[in-house]
Enzyme design. Structure first.
Site, PDB file in Angstrom:
ATOM      1  CE  LYS A   1       1.408 -29.889  -0.285  1.00  0.00           C
ATOM      2  NZ  LYS A   1       1.085 -31.432  -0.515  1.00  0.00           N
TER       3      LYS A   1
ATOM      4  CD  GLU B   1       5.707 -27.756 -16.103  1.00  0.00           C
ATOM      5  OE1 GLU B   1       5.187 -28.057 -16.978  1.00  0.00           O
ATOM      6  OE2 GLU B   1       6.693 -26.937 -16.456  1.00  0.00           O
TER       7      GLU B   1
HETATM    8  P1  NAD Z   1      -3.474 -31.663  -7.069  1.00  0.00           P
HETATM    9  O1  NAD Z   1      -3.777 -30.457  -7.879  1.00  0.00           O
HETATM   10  O2  NAD Z   1      -4.865 -31.992  -6.172  1.00  0.00           O
HETATM   11  O3  NAD Z   1      -2.280 -31.669  -6.091  1.00  0.00           O
HETATM   12  C1  NAD Z   1      -1.162 -31.328  -6.237  1.00  0.00           C
HETATM   13  C2  NAD Z   1      -0.213 -30.880  -5.207  1.00  0.00           C
HETATM   14  O4  NAD Z   1      -0.909 -29.814  -4.725  1.00  0.00           O
HETATM   15  C3  NAD Z   1      -0.426 -31.584  -3.947  1.00  0.00           C
HETATM   16  O5  NAD Z   1       0.940 -31.691  -3.070  1.00  0.00           O
HETATM   17  C4  NAD Z   1      -1.494 -31.195  -3.046  1.00  0.00           C
HETATM   18  O6  NAD Z   1      -1.386 -31.550  -1.780  1.00  0.00           O
HETATM   19  C5  NAD Z   1      -1.265 -29.789  -3.214  1.00  0.00           C
HETATM   20  N1  NAD Z   1      -2.287 -28.931  -3.137  1.00  0.00           N
HETATM   21  C6  NAD Z   1      -3.770 -29.110  -3.262  1.00  0.00           C
HETATM   22  N2  NAD Z   1      -4.578 -28.149  -3.157  1.00  0.00           N
HETATM   23  C7  NAD Z   1      -3.523 -27.090  -2.774  1.00  0.00           C
HETATM   24  C8  NAD Z   1      -3.717 -25.719  -2.571  1.00  0.00           C
HETATM   25  N3  NAD Z   1      -5.187 -25.038  -2.278  1.00  0.00           N
HETATM   26  N4  NAD Z   1      -2.756 -24.818  -2.158  1.00  0.00           N
HETATM   27  C9  NAD Z   1      -1.871 -25.515  -2.410  1.00  0.00           C
HETATM   28  N5  NAD Z   1      -1.065 -26.809  -2.727  1.00  0.00           N
HETATM   29  C10 NAD Z   1      -2.568 -27.481  -2.831  1.00  0.00           C
HETATM   30  O7  NAD Z   1      -3.191 -32.676  -8.338  1.00  0.00           O
HETATM   31  P2  NAD Z   1      -3.131 -34.388  -7.843  1.00  0.00           P
HETATM   32  O8  NAD Z   1      -4.572 -34.956  -8.335  1.00  0.00           O
HETATM   33  O9  NAD Z   1      -2.260 -34.716  -6.777  1.00  0.00           O
HETATM   34  O10 NAD Z   1      -2.102 -34.692  -9.100  1.00  0.00           O
HETATM   35  C11 NAD Z   1      -2.621 -35.004 -10.217  1.00  0.00           C
HETATM   36  C12 NAD Z   1      -2.691 -33.786 -11.453  1.00  0.00           C
HETATM   37  O11 NAD Z   1      -1.213 -33.171 -11.463  1.00  0.00           O
HETATM   38  C13 NAD Z   1      -3.001 -34.159 -12.783  1.00  0.00           C
HETATM   39  O12 NAD Z   1      -4.024 -33.037 -13.076  1.00  0.00           O
HETATM   40  C14 NAD Z   1      -1.815 -34.062 -13.723  1.00  0.00           C
HETATM   41  O13 NAD Z   1      -2.101 -33.918 -14.814  1.00  0.00           O
HETATM   42  C15 NAD Z   1      -0.905 -33.163 -12.878  1.00  0.00           C
HETATM   43  N6  NAD Z   1       0.413 -33.308 -13.382  1.00  0.00           N
HETATM   44  C16 NAD Z   1       1.046 -32.399 -14.186  1.00  0.00           C
HETATM   45  C17 NAD Z   1       2.373 -32.632 -14.687  1.00  0.00           C
HETATM   46  C18 NAD Z   1       3.018 -31.624 -15.560  1.00  0.00           C
HETATM   47  O14 NAD Z   1       4.129 -31.665 -15.433  1.00  0.00           O
HETATM   48  N7  NAD Z   1       2.152 -30.671 -16.193  1.00  0.00           N
HETATM   49  C19 NAD Z   1       2.810 -33.748 -14.092  1.00  0.00           C
HETATM   50  C20 NAD Z   1       2.571 -34.638 -13.310  1.00  0.00           C
HETATM   51  C21 NAD Z   1       0.898 -34.183 -12.943  1.00  0.00           C
END
Ligand code: NAD
Length: 487
Positions: free
Chosen positions: A172, A247
């Site tokens: 997804k 991650e």
């Molecule tokens: P997010 O957690 O809001 O969303 C990430 C993904 O999770 C999206 O596809 C979203 O649709 C999905 N999602 C949201 N709620 C969910 C739920 N309840 N159940 C299942 N899936 C759900 O994060 P974001 O704001 O889109 O991305 C930014 C974040 O990602 C930052 O915190 C960043 O640090 C992190 N990130 C981490 C890494 C790593 O490798 N450690 C790499 C890139 C980004």
């Protein structure tokens, strides 16, 4: 290009016909309407993956690798198209998508294509008379949920090792940036991945993502995203005790010691935070400067940051594009206010550019803020072109500040003292440390965090272990086993 859900090697409409509007962050104009997956579509994709799993997991590792290598070639053949698509959808400058995102995506698929038939089991030297060997078997159907900051690259980080190891995938992508993953789906179908092995379904997190995370037919969730969502993924996994790999966010400390080579540290520190508009989990978002060189460093750093060319990501001269969404732009600008409310000083930026050509986009200028280590802007992930600067006197103090957040993903240090470099690297609580460089990644080198930044590792043999389970097989070769219940 295809804008529908990729299930069982076909592009199909969502069961209820729902659509997501995909916007261009440069001007918030519509790029496309993309099918929106919900629970029924996820069920269908998981069903297809379950059906494909027995065949795919028994396909020879060399054949699985061959398909991944073909995919890497196909990505390179479409490099310019993919670079432009990624820039259009995410706002990454074209010069970066050309030089980094696309080549890294191909390199990662190629690395895991080559890895597929290199992952060996082991033989354990157990007691006489027995042979004990350990197989590595795929986990099963894997759900992969990724964010919007590097959507193309994350296809390869997540699907490369999963497929090489013989798993089937339901992925997804983030609702904001589904386009490059759907293009990858097309390429996967073209190079001949069998139906059901890969399914790619754009959808929202609270619906499609949550359903996938809780699905009883899924054996593992590999998640990249925020720490808050990571906790929800763990809760959702409890129903069938899924494996979870997380991650999560970061708040990278980038320490500049007084003996650093300053021009290199200034350039590297700017890359650490401003590349990809700071939307990187490993961004060097906390700049820790040793007091004696803080003034001199900042003079050079502010000059460089102020000269970064902000503009339309499709202009090859652009060095920094817009943030990926309006909502995220507003969040980053809110942190500029928070910094000031807490007594921080905005040394540069803190606002959108004045250029009328960029007025409709999600732009924020390179922002440098002087703050104290305990301030919110030094503790919370801003995830934008926003660096919080503080100073320190001693090495011990630098390490304490660096380790003083809930996160532990990546961090860096700049020094010409060899002993100090290794000493400090050893004491940083993080999954990755860069010495006299920042944000280096390679498909062979483990990537991941500790503490609030999650657990599990992408890349390298570690990733193959994440996507396999061991099976220990015992054989009685010639052991005479005395009866346990002598009669
Ligand atoms: P997010 O957690 O809001 O969303 C990430 C993904 O999770 C999206 O596809 C979203 O649709 C999905 N999602 C949201 N709620 C969910 C739920 N309840 N159940 C299942 N899936 C759900 O994060 P974001 O704001 O889109 O991305 C930014 C974040 O990602 C930052 O915190 C960043 O640090 C992190 N990130 C981490 C890494 C790593 O490798 N450690 C790499 C890139 C980004």
């Amino acid at each position: 290009m295809q804008t529908r859900l990729f299930i069982n090697s076909e592009f199909v409409d969502a069961a209820d016909g729902a659509m997501i509007e995909v916007l261009n962050p440069h001007d918030n104009g519509k790029i496309a309407d993309v099918a929106e997956a919900k629970a029924a579509d996820i069920d269908r994709a998981v069903g297809a993956a379950q059906k494909a799993f027995p065949g795919w997991s028994r396909t020879s590792a060399a054949e699985r690798g061959r398909l991944l290598l073909k995919l890497a070639d196909a990505i390179e053949a479409k490099a310019e198209e993919l670079a432009r698509l990624e820039s259009l959808d995410t706002g990454h400058p074209l010069r970066d998508t050309r030089a980094l995102d696309v080549p890294r995506t191909a390199a990662t698929f190629r690395y895991f294509g080559g890895m597929a038939d290199k992952l060996e089991g082991t033989i354990v030297p157990v007691e006489k008379g027995f042979l004990n060997y350990v197989l590595r078997e795929p986990v099963g159907v894997v759900g992969e949920i990724v964010p919007w900051n590097f959507p193309l690259m994350f296809c390869s980080w997540k699907m490369g090792p999963a497929l090489a190891a013989g798993n089937c995938v339901v992925m997804k992508p983030a609702e904001l940036t589904p386009l490059s993953s759907l293009r990858i789906a097309e390429l996967m179908a073209e190079v001949g991945f069998p139906p059901g092995v890969v399914n790619i379904l754009p959808g929202y997190g609270h619906t499609a993502g949550a359903h996938l995370a809780a699905h009883p037919g899924v054996q593992k969730i590999a998640f990249t995203g925020s720490t808050a969502t990571g906790s929800k993924i763990i809760e959702a996994s409890a129903g069938n005790l899924k494996r979870v790999q997380l991650e999560l966010g970061g708040k990278g400390a980038n320490i500049v010691f007084e003996d650093a080579h300053l021009p290199a540290a200034i350039g590297g520190s700017a890359f650490a935070i401003f590349h990809n508009q700071g939307q990187a989990c490993i961004a060097g978002s906390r700049l820790l400067l040793q007091e004696r060189i803080a003034g001199q460093f900042l003079e050079g750093f502010l000059k460089l940051a102020g000269s970064i060319r902000v503009g339309n990501p499709l202009d090859p001269a652009t060095e920094m594009g817009p943030l990926t969404s309006r909502q995220h732009q507003e969040r980053v600008l809110r942190y500029c206010q928070i910094a000031q409310q807490e007594g921080g000083e905005i040394l540069l930026g803190g606002k959108p550019p004045n250029d009328p050509a960029l007025a409709k986009g999600c732009y924020v200028l390179p922002t440098v803020v002087k703050a104290q280590p305990a301030d919110r802007v030094c503790q919370e992930e801003v995830f934008g072109p926003f660096v919080a600067v503080s100073t320190f006197k001693t090495e011990e103090e630098a390490i304490a500040i660096a380790n003083g957040t809930a996160y532990g993903l990546g961090g860096g240090l700049w020094t010409r003292d060899l002993q100090r470099a290794h000493r400090v690297a050893g004491q940083m609580h993080s999954g990755m440390v860069w010495i006299n460089c920042y944000k280096r990644v390679n498909p062979g080198s483990p990537f991941g965090g500790v503490r609030g930044s999650g657990y599990g590792r992408e890349m390298g043999f570690e990733a193959m272990h994440e996507y396999t389970e061991t099976k220990s097989v015992w054989v009685n070769v010639d052991a005479q086993i005395p009866p346990f219940y002598p009669r």
